[in-house]
Write a protein that holds these residues in place. Sequence first.
Motif, mmCIF file in Angstrom:
data_model
loop_
_atom_site.group_PDB
_atom_site.id
_atom_site.type_symbol
_atom_site.label_atom_id
_atom_site.label_comp_id
_atom_site.label_asym_id
_atom_site.label_seq_id
_atom_site.Cartn_x
_atom_site.Cartn_y
_atom_site.Cartn_z
ATOM 1 N N LEU A 109 56.213 52.404 67.367
ATOM 2 C CA LEU A 109 56.233 50.971 67.063
ATOM 3 C C LEU A 109 55.478 50.705 65.774
ATOM 4 O O LEU A 109 54.296 51.047 65.653
ATOM 5 C CB LEU A 109 55.590 50.186 68.211
ATOM 6 C CG LEU A 109 55.438 48.685 68.056
ATOM 7 C CD1 LEU A 109 56.796 48.002 67.973
ATOM 8 C CD2 LEU A 109 54.634 48.115 69.217
ATOM 9 N N ASP A 110 56.165 50.123 64.784
ATOM 10 C CA ASP A 110 55.516 49.755 63.526
ATOM 11 C C ASP A 110 54.548 48.612 63.753
ATOM 12 O O ASP A 110 54.866 47.647 64.452
ATOM 13 C CB ASP A 110 56.558 49.334 62.483
ATOM 14 C CG ASP A 110 57.382 50.506 61.988
ATOM 15 O OD1 ASP A 110 56.930 51.659 62.149
ATOM 16 O OD2 ASP A 110 58.475 50.270 61.440
ATOM 17 N N LYS A 111 53.380 48.703 63.124
ATOM 18 C CA LYS A 111 52.392 47.624 63.258
ATOM 19 C C LYS A 111 52.776 46.396 62.442
ATOM 20 O O LYS A 111 52.480 45.268 62.826
ATOM 21 C CB LYS A 111 51.016 48.107 62.802
ATOM 22 C CG LYS A 111 50.290 48.990 63.800
ATOM 23 C CD LYS A 111 48.880 49.270 63.311
ATOM 24 C CE LYS A 111 48.105 50.092 64.315
ATOM 25 N NZ LYS A 111 46.719 50.352 63.861
ATOM 26 N N ASP A 112 53.430 46.610 61.309
ATOM 27 C CA ASP A 112 53.678 45.516 60.376
ATOM 28 C C ASP A 112 55.076 44.930 60.465
ATOM 29 O O ASP A 112 55.439 44.062 59.674
ATOM 30 C CB ASP A 112 53.419 45.996 58.941
ATOM 31 C CG ASP A 112 51.981 46.450 58.739
ATOM 32 O OD1 ASP A 112 51.081 45.835 59.347
ATOM 33 O OD2 ASP A 112 51.770 47.417 57.999
ATOM 34 N N ALA A 113 55.873 45.395 61.410
ATOM 35 C CA ALA A 113 57.237 44.876 61.545
ATOM 36 C C ALA A 113 57.640 44.945 63.014
ATOM 37 O O ALA A 113 57.238 45.871 63.720
ATOM 38 C CB ALA A 113 58.207 45.686 60.694
ATOM 39 N N PRO A 114 58.452 43.985 63.480
ATOM 40 C CA PRO A 114 58.872 43.996 64.886
ATOM 41 C C PRO A 114 60.008 44.987 65.126
ATOM 42 O O PRO A 114 61.097 44.630 65.573
ATOM 43 C CB PRO A 114 59.308 42.547 65.117
ATOM 44 C CG PRO A 114 59.825 42.112 63.785
ATOM 45 C CD PRO A 114 58.967 42.807 62.761
ATOM 46 N N VAL A 115 59.748 46.237 64.796
ATOM 47 C CA VAL A 115 60.769 47.273 64.887
ATOM 48 C C VAL A 115 60.187 48.467 65.639
ATOM 49 O O VAL A 115 59.037 48.847 65.405
ATOM 50 C CB VAL A 115 61.226 47.721 63.487
ATOM 51 C CG1 VAL A 115 62.191 48.898 63.585
ATOM 52 C CG2 VAL A 115 61.870 46.566 62.736
ATOM 53 N N LEU A 116 60.976 49.032 66.523
ATOM 54 C CA LEU A 116 60.552 50.266 67.168
ATOM 55 C C LEU A 116 61.686 51.283 67.115
ATOM 56 O O LEU A 116 62.860 50.934 67.025
ATOM 57 C CB LEU A 116 60.082 50.031 68.601
ATOM 58 C CG LEU A 116 61.062 49.589 69.691
ATOM 59 C CD1 LEU A 116 61.933 50.735 70.198
ATOM 60 C CD2 LEU A 116 60.298 48.994 70.854
#
Length: 201
Positions: A109-116
């Motif tokens: 899970l990226d911390k800076d974007a709502p993407v996993l």
Amino acid sequence: MCRCAADYQLPKRDCSLDEPDDAWAWKERDDKYTLAVADGASQSAYACLWARLLVKRFVKKPTLDIDAAWVEPAARCFRKAIAAKRPLPWYVEGKLARGTFATLLGVVLDKDAPVLKAVAVGDSLLGWRSPSGQGTFPVTSLEDMPPYPFLVSTLKSCNANLPTQTARGRVQLPYGDTYLFLMTDALGRWYLRELHEGREP
């Protein structure tokens, strides 16, 4: 912000709380969170040990390309741990010779974007939900859950087909506070049934 909120484990019937077949791990890095859950096949010898080694391997070296080469360091750790336990009963040695198996579900899970990014071998399930949306991976319905899932093995020969048996996904998470659920098969099946019947698990 991501928080690891809770860990719920329940052993199989007639097993103690110290005998789960599943394991989980997570790790925080500068730019991402890595999470994994594995469910050891209960017919295997030392299935919980194998599950623990797989999740440890994933959070240490996350990848979407799970193959025999990626599994091998965990398998070496397994063999080393088993060697320290010998001598073992003959029937345990027989099981070990046939391999120990587990599912694996990994999430980055990226911390800076709502993407996993997610990867799955077997029938563990990732679910996510927020006020603006929800979803599951690698399947979206109970009917798609495999009755006899492919599993990650301690034996290299059994892992030859891992690349073709691995599900990979990239998920754009819905807006707002989002909950992630990493579930082994029984809970995953319940979760999918609840969604199918219009309830909110």
